[in-house]
Design a protein around this motif. Sequence first.
Motif, mmCIF file in Angstrom:
data_model
loop_
_atom_site.group_PDB
_atom_site.id
_atom_site.type_symbol
_atom_site.label_atom_id
_atom_site.label_comp_id
_atom_site.label_asym_id
_atom_site.label_seq_id
_atom_site.Cartn_x
_atom_site.Cartn_y
_atom_site.Cartn_z
ATOM 1 N N SER A 76 35.815 46.430 32.757
ATOM 2 C CA SER A 76 35.891 44.667 32.320
ATOM 3 C C SER A 76 35.083 44.055 31.293
ATOM 4 O O SER A 76 34.890 42.921 31.319
ATOM 5 N N ASN A 105 32.843 38.820 29.554
ATOM 6 C CA ASN A 105 31.788 39.301 30.326
ATOM 7 C C ASN A 105 30.565 40.288 29.544
ATOM 8 O O ASN A 105 30.923 41.025 28.856
ATOM 9 N N ASP A 107 38.039 35.576 37.560
ATOM 10 C CA ASP A 107 39.491 35.976 36.868
ATOM 11 C C ASP A 107 40.461 34.996 36.761
ATOM 12 O O ASP A 107 41.475 35.015 36.548
ATOM 13 N N GLU A 152 37.057 37.079 41.971
ATOM 14 C CA GLU A 152 38.466 36.369 42.033
ATOM 15 C C GLU A 152 38.117 35.088 41.372
ATOM 16 O O GLU A 152 39.132 34.734 40.604
ATOM 17 N N ASP A 167 40.073 32.459 31.594
ATOM 18 C CA ASP A 167 39.843 33.531 30.569
ATOM 19 C C ASP A 167 38.435 33.444 30.079
ATOM 20 O O ASP A 167 37.746 32.362 30.252
#
Length: 314
Positions: free
Chosen positions: A82, A72, A66, A63, A69
């Motif tokens: 993701s 990963n 996220d 969380e 921006d």
Amino acid sequence: MLQYLVILLDDTSTSFCHYSVSKTDKRLIPLDTLKTGILFAMKENLSVQFVYPNYSLPKEYMEAIDSVDHYNIMPASIMGSSSDAVVIDGWEVETCNDVRVPIIIRTDKQGFFANYSKLNHLLRQTSRVDVVVTDTDTFKNNDFKLYKEALLDLAKDVEDMYVEGLSPQLNILTDRMMLKEMNNCGAGNSTITLAPNGKFYVCPAFYYEDAEDCCGDLEHGLDIKNKQLYELVYAPICRHCDAWQCKRCIWMNRKTTLEVNTPSHEQCVVAHIERNASMILLKNIRKHGEFLPDFEDIKEIDYLDPFEKRKDWK
């Protein structure tokens, strides 16, 4: 000027470059440290790159990630929807079938020489492949010869792909064709790293080599000693060089020459072998029609280490 903040989410976060991860005990970055690091990036207008360990993170961590921006970087073992880049240590490329995001392959030179033919299949199914040869500093004359032969083999494969209408990207072969200036790692200049201990480092390699070798922390801010030395203008060899795709690895520079702005002979020769293979590839692709019309031909050169031409520098 700083543009990127790399955040290591754990002491065992995957390596995506030349360095090895020396720590084996899992130590997740404290949640408060993570949130403070994200806030730092927002205040400084930095793009955030998260580097993941080989396990799934708790919900509250995801969380927090996220909330900004980000990009990963994940090991292949936990890649998913993701993932923005996937790291493979070695050549188990079968684990990345149908992966559409960039793939980073970390390999030693012997692994590269034995397995580079696997790149043909991989380049046909993904957007980009970056190969990082982790022991460039150990190259000898025969290794240079083998590397040149491997790149020329790959150049033939890549040429065929372009003729077929594909657009493969392989950092060690195609990047130089599409550059008009140096495009290096930027550690200490455009990029800085936040480690799980809440301290800043020039790059992850500096943290894993010596955790005391930091350049500030979240509480007191950045403190990069002799910051100008990480800039291209203060690199006496690199600023005269047109192997623009070279990683110019700051950590490897210091490891081999004791100067962050001076690469080793081995790193220069490897970069120029790549440059010359790109030159041949570009010429061959252009035989089939117009290609990259806004980019000039790569010129012929008579050296592999720009230091040999130092008398010509202005």
